[in-house]
Design an enzyme around this catalytic site. Sequence first.
Site, PDB file in Angstrom:
ATOM      1  N   HIS A 171       9.770  -1.487   1.718  1.00  0.00           N
ATOM      2  CA  HIS A 171       9.871  -1.625   3.174  1.00  0.00           C
ATOM      3  C   HIS A 171       9.775  -3.088   3.561  1.00  0.00           C
ATOM      4  O   HIS A 171       9.049  -3.860   2.945  1.00  0.00           O
ATOM      5  CB  HIS A 171       8.791  -0.813   3.893  1.00  0.00           C
ATOM      6  CG  HIS A 171       7.404  -1.033   3.370  1.00  0.00           C
ATOM      7  ND1 HIS A 171       6.955  -0.467   2.192  1.00  0.00           N
ATOM      8  CD2 HIS A 171       6.379  -1.775   3.855  1.00  0.00           C
ATOM      9  CE1 HIS A 171       5.699  -0.840   1.991  1.00  0.00           C
ATOM     10  NE2 HIS A 171       5.333  -1.643   2.975  1.00  0.00           N
ATOM     11  N   SER A 185       0.811  -1.221   0.000  1.00  0.00           N
ATOM     12  CA  SER A 185       0.000   0.000   0.000  1.00  0.00           C
ATOM     13  C   SER A 185       0.841   1.267   0.000  1.00  0.00           C
ATOM     14  O   SER A 185       0.334   2.344  -0.321  1.00  0.00           O
ATOM     15  CB  SER A 185      -0.958   0.005   1.198  1.00  0.00           C
ATOM     16  OG  SER A 185      -0.233  -0.017   2.404  1.00  0.00           O
ATOM     17  N   VAL A 186       2.108   1.156   0.365  1.00  0.00           N
ATOM     18  CA  VAL A 186       3.015   2.313   0.305  1.00  0.00           C
ATOM     19  C   VAL A 186       4.130   1.958  -0.671  1.00  0.00           C
ATOM     20  O   VAL A 186       4.832   0.948  -0.485  1.00  0.00           O
ATOM     21  CB  VAL A 186       3.587   2.657   1.695  1.00  0.00           C
ATOM     22  CG1 VAL A 186       4.540   3.847   1.590  1.00  0.00           C
ATOM     23  CG2 VAL A 186       2.464   2.960   2.693  1.00  0.00           C
ATOM     24  N   HIS A 225       8.675  -5.467   6.610  1.00  0.00           N
ATOM     25  CA  HIS A 225       7.966  -5.545   7.883  1.00  0.00           C
ATOM     26  C   HIS A 225       8.727  -6.491   8.805  1.00  0.00           C
ATOM     27  O   HIS A 225       9.106  -7.595   8.386  1.00  0.00           O
ATOM     28  CB  HIS A 225       6.565  -6.147   7.691  1.00  0.00           C
ATOM     29  CG  HIS A 225       5.633  -5.339   6.844  1.00  0.00           C
ATOM     30  ND1 HIS A 225       4.658  -4.523   7.371  1.00  0.00           N
ATOM     31  CD2 HIS A 225       5.503  -5.232   5.499  1.00  0.00           C
ATOM     32  CE1 HIS A 225       3.962  -3.960   6.393  1.00  0.00           C
ATOM     33  NE2 HIS A 225       4.462  -4.374   5.241  1.00  0.00           N
TER      34      HIS A 225
HETATM   35  P1  AMP Z   1       2.331  -2.415   2.917  1.00  0.00           P
HETATM   36  O1  AMP Z   1       0.846  -2.604   2.964  1.00  0.00           O
HETATM   37  O2  AMP Z   1       3.147  -3.668   2.871  1.00  0.00           O
HETATM   38  O3  AMP Z   1       2.711  -1.426   1.828  1.00  0.00           O
HETATM   39  O4  AMP Z   1       2.736  -1.751   4.292  1.00  0.00           O
HETATM   40  C1  AMP Z   1       2.557  -0.399   4.561  1.00  0.00           C
HETATM   41  C2  AMP Z   1       2.524  -0.255   6.052  1.00  0.00           C
HETATM   42  O5  AMP Z   1       2.711   1.109   6.380  1.00  0.00           O
HETATM   43  C3  AMP Z   1       1.209  -0.696   6.694  1.00  0.00           C
HETATM   44  O6  AMP Z   1       1.457  -1.764   7.609  1.00  0.00           O
HETATM   45  C4  AMP Z   1       0.724   0.570   7.397  1.00  0.00           C
HETATM   46  O7  AMP Z   1       0.113   0.308   8.637  1.00  0.00           O
HETATM   47  C5  AMP Z   1       1.998   1.374   7.550  1.00  0.00           C
HETATM   48  N1  AMP Z   1       1.836   2.811   7.644  1.00  0.00           N
HETATM   49  C6  AMP Z   1       1.038   3.605   6.893  1.00  0.00           C
HETATM   50  N2  AMP Z   1       1.180   4.887   7.255  1.00  0.00           N
HETATM   51  C7  AMP Z   1       2.095   4.911   8.259  1.00  0.00           C
HETATM   52  C8  AMP Z   1       2.662   5.942   9.076  1.00  0.00           C
HETATM   53  N3  AMP Z   1       2.334   7.233   8.915  1.00  0.00           N
HETATM   54  N4  AMP Z   1       3.569   5.589  10.002  1.00  0.00           N
HETATM   55  C9  AMP Z   1       3.909   4.306  10.180  1.00  0.00           C
HETATM   56  N5  AMP Z   1       3.414   3.282   9.438  1.00  0.00           N
HETATM   57  C10 AMP Z   1       2.512   3.588   8.502  1.00  0.00           C
END
Ligand code: AMP
Length: 111
Positions: free
Chosen positions: A97, A92-93, A99
């Site tokens: 990254h 989603s970002v 996890h």
């Molecule tokens: P993904 O879905 O693998 O792209 O992971 C993105 C992660 O970023 C998710 O687990 C979200 O909870 C986390 N996330 C989104 N916005 C923020 C933020 N402002 N600070 C910390 N984590 C975030």
Amino acid sequence: MTLFQKIIDKEIPAKIIYEDDLSLVFEDINPQAPTHLLIIPRKPIVKISDVLEEDKELMGHLIWVAGEVARKIGVEDAFRLVVNNGAKAGQSVFHVHVHLLSGRPFLWPPG
Ligand code: AMP
């Protein structure tokens, strides 16, 4: 610009628990385990399938950081690393990254 670039640039706050010249580690805002950290490169790579040969050392660095942080916070015996690549795989970002999840049992195969 992604949310994570804003965290790198300190434009939005995050609970940063480790940083060096190549990477940053901070707490996930919506934790899926008692420990849920995100390990990111400062370099804005969109996703794993965009990683270049010149990024190999950087990506290895992220794995080393994962182990180093796990040791520092005392979860080195049981943690899971997850990288979602692409929206259909749960990304989603769009800034690479890793996890780091720990503190609860994990199923295999993963969901
Ligand atoms: P993904 O879905 O693998 O792209 O992971 C993105 C992660 O970023 C998710 O687990 C979200 O909870 C986390 N996330 C989104 N916005 C923020 C933020 N402002 N600070 C910390 N984590 C975030």
